[in-house]
Scaffold this active site. Structure first.
Site, PDB file in Angstrom:
ATOM      1  N   TYR A  95      38.044  22.374  36.258  1.00  0.00           N
ATOM      2  CA  TYR A  95      37.763  23.260  35.139  1.00  0.00           C
ATOM      3  C   TYR A  95      37.599  22.482  33.835  1.00  0.00           C
ATOM      4  O   TYR A  95      38.244  21.451  33.620  1.00  0.00           O
ATOM      5  CB  TYR A  95      38.883  24.275  34.956  1.00  0.00           C
ATOM      6  N   SER A 142      38.471  36.586  40.510  1.00  0.00           N
ATOM      7  CA  SER A 142      37.392  37.493  40.114  1.00  0.00           C
ATOM      8  C   SER A 142      37.754  38.937  40.439  1.00  0.00           C
ATOM      9  O   SER A 142      36.996  39.646  41.108  1.00  0.00           O
ATOM     10  CB  SER A 142      36.072  37.117  40.792  1.00  0.00           C
ATOM     11  N   PRO A 143      38.911  39.407  39.962  1.00  0.00           N
ATOM     12  CA  PRO A 143      39.350  40.764  40.320  1.00  0.00           C
ATOM     13  C   PRO A 143      38.447  41.867  39.791  1.00  0.00           C
ATOM     14  O   PRO A 143      38.495  42.991  40.303  1.00  0.00           O
ATOM     15  CB  PRO A 143      40.752  40.846  39.691  1.00  0.00           C
ATOM     16  N   LEU A 144      37.616  41.546  38.790  1.00  0.00           N
ATOM     17  CA  LEU A 144      36.682  42.542  38.243  1.00  0.00           C
ATOM     18  C   LEU A 144      35.240  42.173  38.554  1.00  0.00           C
ATOM     19  O   LEU A 144      34.306  42.667  37.919  1.00  0.00           O
ATOM     20  CB  LEU A 144      36.896  42.697  36.737  1.00  0.00           C
ATOM     21  N   GLY A 162      33.323  39.458  38.141  1.00  0.00           N
ATOM     22  CA  GLY A 162      32.531  38.913  37.049  1.00  0.00           C
ATOM     23  C   GLY A 162      32.326  39.871  35.890  1.00  0.00           C
ATOM     24  O   GLY A 162      31.377  39.730  35.122  1.00  0.00           O
ATOM     25  N   GLY A 163      33.220  40.840  35.748  1.00  0.00           N
ATOM     26  CA  GLY A 163      33.129  41.800  34.662  1.00  0.00           C
ATOM     27  C   GLY A 163      32.404  43.077  35.012  1.00  0.00           C
ATOM     28  O   GLY A 163      32.388  44.029  34.221  1.00  0.00           O
ATOM     29  N   LEU A 206      33.240  45.357  37.032  1.00  0.00           N
ATOM     30  CA  LEU A 206      34.184  46.455  37.157  1.00  0.00           C
ATOM     31  C   LEU A 206      34.968  46.702  35.878  1.00  0.00           C
ATOM     32  O   LEU A 206      35.972  47.417  35.888  1.00  0.00           O
ATOM     33  CB  LEU A 206      35.149  46.182  38.322  1.00  0.00           C
ATOM     34  N   GLY A 217      33.648  48.070  33.130  1.00  0.00           N
ATOM     35  CA  GLY A 217      32.941  49.052  32.313  1.00  0.00           C
ATOM     36  C   GLY A 217      31.627  48.520  31.798  1.00  0.00           C
ATOM     37  O   GLY A 217      31.203  48.834  30.686  1.00  0.00           O
TER      38      GLY A 217
END
Length: 328
Positions: free
Chosen positions: A53, A209-211, A213-214, A216, A218
């Site tokens: 990273y 990545s729980p969403l 990549g964004g 989820l 909104g």
């Protein structure tokens, strides 16, 4: 903050994991330090990074190291996880999971992190060219030296987890305590074999990545009001296009619940059997503060069923592990 044990180990970790992949690239060092302080204020003690990273390999670890060096028991209060596998140089041995690279990688990470040990050392990817006896032999040395306390994997298939654990057991070694896998409402493939294998071997599952990549978080609403950032762009654009109708239904469900989509997505993961905690990657204090709502949000059976309808589990039989997901 809620806490839980990491898999079958005795290690206690926070149920939200602070991801640091943006530190040094999309988030300045000053802001990164402020976010880590804020995380500690909220009781988030589990920090995840990797030696790949940063704007250059190791850059993010250096940011964490300078934060630890500020004192105030920052290191002592942190369960520190990092990873190895990705290239860190131009040499043919500057990557992978060979015993040689493992030795050099951990020493380099410890220097950058300004600490004498890593709590959780994770293989960022499977190395199909290196035998398990070599990997575990090298890891055993790190454990004996006190440089690493626990070991984990990331992006492993279910059968890789089985291989790793059986090889470790044959050496009378603890082996893995966790698997970090992509897992969210839009990417539920881990439910087929990774999650069942992790549960069978007592591994904690750490979704990255729980969403998605964004997507989820909104994204459609944000696109309408002009506040969208990376959500639905770049690598994730095709996924948003393919699932636009489902995402629209999801956002409507969240609106009907009176909840932010990001919080619902995290709460769904926290409700899944075997999940230790998702890796969140806030870029602002407001994002970090808001994520705590997911810990309070308990989704009822009807909401969970509706989420399963909008985002079906993989396999024609749905919501079942392999092989029942696709066979009798």
């Amino acid at each position: 903050m809620e806490y839980t044990r990491l898999g079958r180990s005795g290690l206690t970790v926070s149920r939200l994991v602070l991801g640091t992949m943006n530190f040094g690239s999309r988030t300045s060092e000053e802001d990164s330090h402020a976010l880590m302080d804020r995380a500690h204020e909220h009781g988030i003690t589990f920090f995840d990074t990797a030696n790949a990273y940063g704007e250059q390999p190791g850059g993010t670890e250096e940011i964490l190291g300078r934060w630890f060096a500020r004192g105030g028991e920052r290191r002592e209060r942190t369960v520190l996880a990092t990873k190895l596998f990705s290239p860190t140089g131009d040499g043919p041995n500057d990557r992978g999971l060979s015993a040689r690279h493992i030795r050099h990688a951990i020493d380099a990470s410890l220097r950058r992190l300004r600490t004498d040990h890593v709590d959780l050392y994770q293989m960022h990817h499977i190395d199909r060219a290196t035998p398990w006896d070599e990997i575990w032999s090298a890891f055993e040395v790190l454990h004996q030296q006190g440089k690493v306390l626990y070991f984990g994997s990331s992006n492993f298939a279910g059968w890789h987890l089985a291989q790793a654990q059986e090889a470790a057991a044959s050496r009378h070694f603890l082996g893995l305590v966790s698997e970090q896998s992509i897992y969210n409402l839009l990417s539920r493939w881990a439910e087929l074999e990774v999650l069942p294998a992790a549960r069978a071997y007592g591994l904690g599952v750490i979704p990255w990545s729980p969403l998605h990549g964004g997507i989820l978080s909104g994204v459609l609403r944000k696109q309408r009001d002009g506040s969208a950032d990376r959500s639905g762009t770049g690598l994730w654009a095709a996924s948003l296009t393919a699932h636009a109708d489902s995402v629209a239904e999801y956002e409507k469900l969240c609106a009907d619940l009176g909840e932010d989509p990001a919080h619902v997505g995290l709460a769904w993961l926290l409700a899944q059997d075997g999940v230790t905690g998702p890796v969140i990657g806030p870029r602002t204090a407001a994002h970090l503060d808001g994520s705590l709502r997911a810990l309070e949000l308990k989704l009822d059976a009807d909401t969970l069923a509706e989420l399963d309808r909008i985002f079906p589990a993989p396999g024609p039989n749905g919501a079942k592990p392999a092989p029942e997901a696709y066979a009798w």
